[in-house]
Design a protein around this motif. Sequence first.
Motif, PDB file in Angstrom:
ATOM      1  N   ASN A  48      47.707  51.781 -76.117  1.00 13.87           N
ATOM      2  CA  ASN A  48      48.340  53.101 -76.056  1.00 13.87           C
ATOM      3  C   ASN A  48      48.481  53.606 -74.622  1.00 13.87           C
ATOM      4  OD1 ASN A  48      48.547  53.120 -78.816  1.00 13.87           O
ATOM      5  ND2 ASN A  48      46.758  54.409 -79.131  1.00 13.87           N
ATOM      6  N   SER A  49      47.586  53.167 -73.727  1.00 11.99           N
ATOM      7  CA  SER A  49      47.677  53.609 -72.337  1.00 11.99           C
ATOM      8  C   SER A  49      48.910  53.032 -71.636  1.00 11.99           C
ATOM      9  CB  SER A  49      46.413  53.250 -71.563  1.00 11.99           C
ATOM     10  OG  SER A  49      46.343  51.852 -71.367  1.00 11.99           O
ATOM     11  N   ASP A  50      49.432  51.887 -72.113  1.00 16.24           N
ATOM     12  CA  ASP A  50      50.653  51.296 -71.565  1.00 16.24           C
ATOM     13  C   ASP A  50      51.397  50.586 -72.696  1.00 16.24           C
ATOM     14  OD1 ASP A  50      52.693  50.176 -70.136  1.00 16.24           O
ATOM     15  OD2 ASP A  50      51.413  49.057 -68.756  1.00 16.24           O
ATOM     16  N   PRO A  51      52.269  51.310 -73.420  1.00 17.94           N
ATOM     17  CA  PRO A  51      52.968  50.728 -74.568  1.00 17.94           C
ATOM     18  C   PRO A  51      53.904  49.569 -74.228  1.00 17.94           C
ATOM     19  CG  PRO A  51      53.088  53.128 -74.618  1.00 17.94           C
ATOM     20  CD  PRO A  51      52.517  52.746 -73.284  1.00 17.94           C
ATOM     21  N   SER A  52      54.157  49.318 -72.931  1.00 20.80           N
ATOM     22  CA  SER A  52      54.974  48.148 -72.600  1.00 20.80           C
ATOM     23  C   SER A  52      54.210  46.857 -72.896  1.00 20.80           C
ATOM     24  CB  SER A  52      55.406  48.186 -71.137  1.00 20.80           C
ATOM     25  OG  SER A  52      54.293  47.985 -70.287  1.00 20.80           O
ATOM     26  N   ASP A  53      52.923  46.986 -73.159  1.00 19.54           N
ATOM     27  CA  ASP A  53      52.032  45.895 -73.580  1.00 19.54           C
ATOM     28  C   ASP A  53      51.991  44.724 -72.595  1.00 19.54           C
ATOM     29  OD1 ASP A  53      50.140  44.710 -75.179  1.00 19.54           O
ATOM     30  OD2 ASP A  53      51.574  43.878 -76.612  1.00 19.54           O
ATOM     31  N   PRO A  54      51.607  44.974 -71.324  1.00 14.36           N
ATOM     32  CA  PRO A  54      51.508  43.869 -70.368  1.00 14.36           C
ATOM     33  C   PRO A  54      50.390  42.892 -70.729  1.00 14.36           C
ATOM     34  CG  PRO A  54      50.539  45.844 -69.435  1.00 14.36           C
ATOM     35  CD  PRO A  54      51.175  46.247 -70.745  1.00 14.36           C
ATOM     36  N   ASN A  55      49.425  43.322 -71.542  1.00 14.61           N
ATOM     37  CA  ASN A  55      48.316  42.453 -71.957  1.00 14.61           C
ATOM     38  C   ASN A  55      48.634  41.667 -73.214  1.00 14.61           C
ATOM     39  OD1 ASN A  55      46.384  43.343 -69.918  1.00 14.61           O
ATOM     40  ND2 ASN A  55      46.500  45.300 -70.971  1.00 14.61           N
ATOM     41  N   ARG A  56      49.774  41.951 -73.821  1.00 14.88           N
ATOM     42  CA  ARG A  56      50.214  41.278 -75.059  1.00 14.88           C
ATOM     43  C   ARG A  56      49.174  41.406 -76.166  1.00 14.88           C
ATOM     44  NH1 ARG A  56      52.354  36.007 -71.870  1.00 14.88           N
ATOM     45  NH2 ARG A  56      54.008  37.037 -70.735  1.00 14.88           N
ATOM     46  N   LEU A  57      48.709  42.617 -76.368  1.00 15.63           N
ATOM     47  CA  LEU A  57      47.724  42.870 -77.426  1.00 15.63           C
ATOM     48  C   LEU A  57      48.384  43.038 -78.789  1.00 15.63           C
ATOM     49  CD1 LEU A  57      45.399  45.381 -75.515  1.00 15.63           C
ATOM     50  CD2 LEU A  57      45.017  42.948 -75.920  1.00 15.63           C
ATOM     51  N   ASP A  58      49.681  43.343 -78.810  1.00 18.18           N
ATOM     52  CA  ASP A  58      50.412  43.540 -80.062  1.00 18.18           C
ATOM     53  C   ASP A  58      51.339  42.353 -80.272  1.00 18.18           C
ATOM     54  OD1 ASP A  58      51.642  44.511 -82.311  1.00 18.18           O
ATOM     55  OD2 ASP A  58      52.849  45.999 -81.255  1.00 18.18           O
ATOM     56  N   ALA A  59      50.817  41.303 -80.889  1.00 20.15           N
ATOM     57  CA  ALA A  59      51.566  40.050 -81.014  1.00 20.15           C
ATOM     58  C   ALA A  59      52.813  40.188 -81.887  1.00 20.15           C
ATOM     59  CB  ALA A  59      50.666  38.960 -81.584  1.00 20.15           C
ATOM     60  N   ASP A  60      52.769  41.025 -82.925  1.00 17.29           N
ATOM     61  CA  ASP A  60      53.916  41.137 -83.823  1.00 17.29           C
ATOM     62  C   ASP A  60      54.772  42.380 -83.563  1.00 17.29           C
ATOM     63  OD1 ASP A  60      52.085  42.965 -84.751  1.00 17.29           O
ATOM     64  OD2 ASP A  60      51.995  42.186 -86.785  1.00 17.29           O
ATOM     65  N   ASN A  61      54.520  43.074 -82.476  1.00 18.21           N
ATOM     66  CA  ASN A  61      55.320  44.232 -82.045  1.00 18.21           C
ATOM     67  C   ASN A  61      55.451  45.317 -83.102  1.00 18.21           C
ATOM     68  OD1 ASN A  61      55.889  43.130 -79.464  1.00 18.21           O
ATOM     69  ND2 ASN A  61      57.452  41.836 -80.397  1.00 18.21           N
ATOM     70  N   ASP A  62      54.355  45.595 -83.818  1.00 18.84           N
ATOM     71  CA  ASP A  62      54.390  46.664 -84.819  1.00 18.84           C
ATOM     72  C   ASP A  62      53.669  47.923 -84.350  1.00 18.84           C
ATOM     73  OD1 ASP A  62      51.781  45.812 -84.930  1.00 18.84           O
ATOM     74  OD2 ASP A  62      51.729  45.555 -87.105  1.00 18.84           O
TER      75      ASP A  62
END
Length: 138
Positions: A48-62
Amino acid sequence: MNICTRTLSTAALALVATVGPAAAVAHAQNNFNCPDFAFQEDAQAVFNSDPSDPNRLDADNDGIACEDLPHRSTATATATAAATVVPQRGVNAGLGGSTGPADFEVVGGVGLTVLGVGLAAGHLVLRRRRRAALGRRH
């Protein structure tokens, strides 16, 4: 040495010297993977601190980070709501995070390799032509 060859060689060397270290630093910015967190809520806070997800924590982009991690119980959540996120496990543990270089990094690397090989081949061709020309004069 020809001025054109010197200019191209200097430009290639400057490009490799500046882009090479920068690429390693850019790839090293991936600091968190899902196994670094004990609970999904902690991973979600980082996401949530960076929704661009540079860490790729949201694998399925949901919009939900590290869905396979356990959730904190309600009592634990209220007791640790103000706690800061601290990684719990090693970076190379598996789930989430980077699995390799991004596409633009691969394309950049291939481009630099092709440029380097082209410059080296051009240099060899010029040397052989010069030696052949010098051999004909003598």
